[in-house]
Design a protein around this motif. Structure first.
Motif, PDB file in Angstrom:
ATOM      1  N   MET A   1       4.237  13.337 -12.736  1.00  0.00           N
ATOM      2  CA  MET A   1       6.181  13.821 -13.222  1.00  0.00           C
ATOM      3  C   MET A   1       6.182  13.665 -14.010  1.00  0.00           C
ATOM      4  SD  MET A   1       6.876  16.309 -10.855  1.00  0.00           S
ATOM      5  CE  MET A   1       5.023  16.765 -11.018  1.00  0.00           C
ATOM      6  N   TYR A   2       5.607  11.910 -14.662  1.00  0.00           N
ATOM      7  CA  TYR A   2       6.774  11.478 -16.213  1.00  0.00           C
ATOM      8  C   TYR A   2       5.467  11.389 -17.098  1.00  0.00           C
ATOM      9  CZ  TYR A   2      11.016  11.705 -13.514  1.00  0.00           C
ATOM     10  OH  TYR A   2      11.691  11.760 -13.239  1.00  0.00           O
ATOM     11  N   GLY A   3       4.229  10.805 -16.416  1.00  0.00           N
ATOM     12  CA  GLY A   3       2.772  10.530 -16.922  1.00  0.00           C
ATOM     13  C   GLY A   3       3.042   8.815 -17.529  1.00  0.00           C
ATOM     14  N   ILE A   4       3.350   8.436 -16.277  1.00  0.00           N
ATOM     15  CA  ILE A   4       3.854   6.637 -16.066  1.00  0.00           C
ATOM     16  C   ILE A   4       2.408   5.707 -15.728  1.00  0.00           C
ATOM     17  CG2 ILE A   4       4.794   4.089 -15.562  1.00  0.00           C
ATOM     18  CD1 ILE A   4       7.356   6.183 -15.629  1.00  0.00           C
ATOM     19  N   ILE A   5       1.580   5.127 -16.538  1.00  0.00           N
ATOM     20  CA  ILE A   5       0.553   5.036 -15.603  1.00  0.00           C
ATOM     21  C   ILE A   5       0.251   3.357 -15.461  1.00  0.00           C
ATOM     22  CG2 ILE A   5      -1.880   4.330 -16.701  1.00  0.00           C
ATOM     23  CD1 ILE A   5      -1.843   6.217 -19.352  1.00  0.00           C
ATOM     24  N   TYR A   6      -0.934   3.410 -13.740  1.00  0.00           N
ATOM     25  CA  TYR A   6      -0.380   2.774 -12.974  1.00  0.00           C
ATOM     26  C   TYR A   6      -1.522   1.603 -13.124  1.00  0.00           C
ATOM     27  CZ  TYR A   6       4.025   4.142 -11.655  1.00  0.00           C
ATOM     28  OH  TYR A   6       5.490   4.387 -11.802  1.00  0.00           O
ATOM     29  N   GLU A   7      -1.474   0.968 -13.604  1.00  0.00           N
ATOM     30  CA  GLU A   7      -2.878  -0.495 -13.869  1.00  0.00           C
ATOM     31  C   GLU A   7      -2.737  -0.850 -13.219  1.00  0.00           C
ATOM     32  OE1 GLU A   7      -4.203  -2.083 -17.618  1.00  0.00           O
ATOM     33  OE2 GLU A   7      -2.716  -3.124 -17.448  1.00  0.00           O
ATOM     34  N   GLY A   8      -4.601  -0.786 -12.610  1.00  0.00           N
ATOM     35  CA  GLY A   8      -4.925  -1.510 -10.950  1.00  0.00           C
ATOM     36  C   GLY A   8      -5.064  -0.524  -9.923  1.00  0.00           C
TER      37      GLY A   8
ATOM     38  N   SER B   1       1.026  -0.891  -0.243  1.00  0.00           N
ATOM     39  CA  SER B   1      -0.314  -0.051   0.367  1.00  0.00           C
ATOM     40  C   SER B   1       0.925   1.555  -0.147  1.00  0.00           C
ATOM     41  CB  SER B   1      -0.556   0.094   1.636  1.00  0.00           C
ATOM     42  OG  SER B   1      -0.298   0.250   2.225  1.00  0.00           O
ATOM     43  N   SER B   2       1.875   1.506   0.822  1.00  0.00           N
ATOM     44  CA  SER B   2       2.786   2.288   0.493  1.00  0.00           C
ATOM     45  C   SER B   2       3.643   2.608  -1.404  1.00  0.00           C
ATOM     46  CB  SER B   2       4.336   1.831   1.156  1.00  0.00           C
ATOM     47  OG  SER B   2       4.776   0.574   0.381  1.00  0.00           O
ATOM     48  N   ALA B   3       2.955   1.536  -2.021  1.00  0.00           N
ATOM     49  CA  ALA B   3       3.215   3.010  -3.324  1.00  0.00           C
ATOM     50  C   ALA B   3       2.318   3.644  -4.508  1.00  0.00           C
ATOM     51  CB  ALA B   3       3.113   1.205  -3.841  1.00  0.00           C
ATOM     52  N   ASN B   4       1.343   3.877  -2.586  1.00  0.00           N
ATOM     53  CA  ASN B   4      -0.370   4.218  -3.542  1.00  0.00           C
ATOM     54  C   ASN B   4       0.489   5.849  -4.208  1.00  0.00           C
ATOM     55  OD1 ASN B   4      -2.369   6.622  -3.685  1.00  0.00           O
ATOM     56  ND2 ASN B   4      -3.458   5.387  -1.495  1.00  0.00           N
ATOM     57  N   TRP B   5       1.093   6.460  -3.084  1.00  0.00           N
ATOM     58  CA  TRP B   5       1.612   8.521  -2.915  1.00  0.00           C
ATOM     59  C   TRP B   5       2.144   8.305  -4.064  1.00  0.00           C
ATOM     60  CZ3 TRP B   5       0.794  12.099   1.032  1.00  0.00           C
ATOM     61  CH2 TRP B   5      -1.103  12.029   1.188  1.00  0.00           C
ATOM     62  N   PHE B   6       3.594   7.032  -3.529  1.00  0.00           N
ATOM     63  CA  PHE B   6       4.687   7.365  -4.779  1.00  0.00           C
ATOM     64  C   PHE B   6       4.436   7.223  -6.563  1.00  0.00           C
ATOM     65  CE2 PHE B   6       7.017   5.173  -1.302  1.00  0.00           C
ATOM     66  CZ  PHE B   6       7.858   6.849  -0.940  1.00  0.00           C
ATOM     67  N   GLU B   7       2.985   6.260  -6.827  1.00  0.00           N
ATOM     68  CA  GLU B   7       3.266   6.173  -7.879  1.00  0.00           C
ATOM     69  C   GLU B   7       2.155   7.539  -8.816  1.00  0.00           C
ATOM     70  OE1 GLU B   7       3.022   0.558  -8.219  1.00  0.00           O
ATOM     71  OE2 GLU B   7       0.437   2.712  -8.018  1.00  0.00           O
ATOM     72  N   ARG B   8       1.536   7.816  -7.630  1.00  0.00           N
ATOM     73  CA  ARG B   8       0.969   8.988  -7.748  1.00  0.00           C
ATOM     74  C   ARG B   8       1.593  10.149  -8.300  1.00  0.00           C
ATOM     75  NH1 ARG B   8      -3.902  11.345  -3.930  1.00  0.00           N
ATOM     76  NH2 ARG B   8      -3.271  13.138  -5.293  1.00  0.00           N
ATOM     77  N   GLU B   9       3.135  10.447  -7.445  1.00  0.00           N
ATOM     78  CA  GLU B   9       3.924  11.291  -8.409  1.00  0.00           C
ATOM     79  C   GLU B   9       4.614  10.736  -9.239  1.00  0.00           C
ATOM     80  OE1 GLU B   9       7.488  13.577  -5.844  1.00  0.00           O
ATOM     81  OE2 GLU B   9       7.052  11.135  -5.154  1.00  0.00           O
ATOM     82  N   SER B  10       4.628   9.936  -9.604  1.00  0.00           N
ATOM     83  CA  SER B  10       5.632   9.523 -10.739  1.00  0.00           C
ATOM     84  C   SER B  10       4.301   9.255 -11.995  1.00  0.00           C
ATOM     85  CB  SER B  10       6.099   7.871 -10.461  1.00  0.00           C
ATOM     86  OG  SER B  10       5.773   6.753 -11.753  1.00  0.00           O
ATOM     87  N   PHE B  11       3.472   9.534 -11.326  1.00  0.00           N
ATOM     88  CA  PHE B  11       2.045   9.848 -12.986  1.00  0.00           C
ATOM     89  C   PHE B  11       2.031  10.875 -13.475  1.00  0.00           C
ATOM     90  CE2 PHE B  11      -2.094  11.267 -13.410  1.00  0.00           C
ATOM     91  CZ  PHE B  11      -2.429  11.259 -14.857  1.00  0.00           C
TER      92      PHE B  11
ATOM     93  N   LEU C   1      -5.051   6.898  -9.151  1.00  0.00           N
ATOM     94  CA  LEU C   1      -4.518   7.515 -10.305  1.00  0.00           C
ATOM     95  C   LEU C   1      -4.652   9.051 -10.643  1.00  0.00           C
ATOM     96  CD1 LEU C   1      -1.683   6.730 -10.756  1.00  0.00           C
ATOM     97  CD2 LEU C   1      -2.226   5.987 -12.965  1.00  0.00           C
ATOM     98  N   ARG C   2      -4.448  10.169  -9.919  1.00  0.00           N
ATOM     99  CA  ARG C   2      -4.101  11.417  -9.722  1.00  0.00           C
ATOM    100  C   ARG C   2      -2.927  12.374  -9.589  1.00  0.00           C
ATOM    101  NH1 ARG C   2      -6.937  13.787  -5.406  1.00  0.00           N
ATOM    102  NH2 ARG C   2      -7.592  12.080  -3.720  1.00  0.00           N
ATOM    103  N   ARG C   3      -3.205  13.534 -10.538  1.00  0.00           N
ATOM    104  CA  ARG C   3      -1.635  14.482  -9.987  1.00  0.00           C
ATOM    105  C   ARG C   3      -1.565  14.708  -8.696  1.00  0.00           C
ATOM    106  NH1 ARG C   3       0.492  16.778 -14.542  1.00  0.00           N
ATOM    107  NH2 ARG C   3      -0.666  16.269 -16.091  1.00  0.00           N
TER     108      ARG C   3
END
Length: 199
Positions: free
Chosen positions: A127-134, A115-125, A138-140
């Motif tokens: 800043m880089y536009g990487i979409i994390y499926e599932g 669950s700790s990946a949550n905000w890290f993946e949002r930041e990556s999305f 997933l928002r800015r």
């Protein structure tokens, strides 16, 4: 330290087998690269297998590899790097995956696994536009909701055309053309041949 890395490397090779795209050992650390199709499955195995037990994801970030080390990059452009920790077995691992499509970079979300990946993946999305499926939200997270683009991409323009500010009169945030004048930032000693009276 070397014996511990030997043990971890042997466990990874034994448990993951053909799902390892690359296993690199450098500077006293192991970096495991997997294909996007195997990413979520490998992450689950890393967490649950009794020989590995990576209970914690301690960091995750996106990368734009388009000009890695200021050189042209011959490979997939967008990468996600996660840092994993096994508290039980006292070891760490770096996990890398490349998005298979440079135009629409998509990889599986690790939030169902850690669950700790949550905000890290949002930041990556963001800043880089990487979409994390599932990913379930997933928002800015750092830029404004109306922001266009992804500012850490290497092709993102350095100077923008629009700025935002709070307008006290209308009591809201407004957008307007950039008001900062471009300026010369080259030092005078480089700009002027006779600076300081030297000929």
């Amino acid at each position: 330290m070397t014996q511990k890395l030997d043990t971890l490397q042997a466990a990874l090779e034994s448990v993951l087998g053909g799902r390892i795209a690359r296993l690199q050992r450098e500077r006293g650390e192991l970096t495991l690269t997997v294909k996007a199709a195997d990413y979520a499955d490998v992450a689950t195995t890393l967490r649950d297998h009794p020989q590995l037990k990576f209970e914690q994801l301690i960091d995750l970030c996106g990368l734009d590899m388009s000009s890695y080390k200021d050189l042209p990059w011959d490979g997939l452009r967008y990468c996600t790097v996660s840092h994993l920790l096994s508290v039980t077995l006292n070891w760490r691992l770096r996990l890398k995956v490349y998005a298979p499509d440079d135009d629409v970079p998509v990889v599986a979300s690790l939030t169902p696994i850690w669950s700790s990946a949550n905000w890290f993946e949002r930041e990556s999305f963001d800043m880089y536009g990487i979409i994390y499926e599932g990913h379930n939200d997933l928002r800015r997270i750092l830029t404004d909701y109306g922001f266009i683009g992804h500012p850490m991409r290497k092709d993102f323009p350095v100077s923008g055309h629009v700025e935002m500010r709070y307008d006290a009169e209308s009591r809201r945030v407004i957008y307007q053309p950039v008001t900062i004048e471009p300026r010369e930032i080259t030092p005078r000693v480089i700009r002027e041949d006779n600076y300081g009276g030297l000929h």
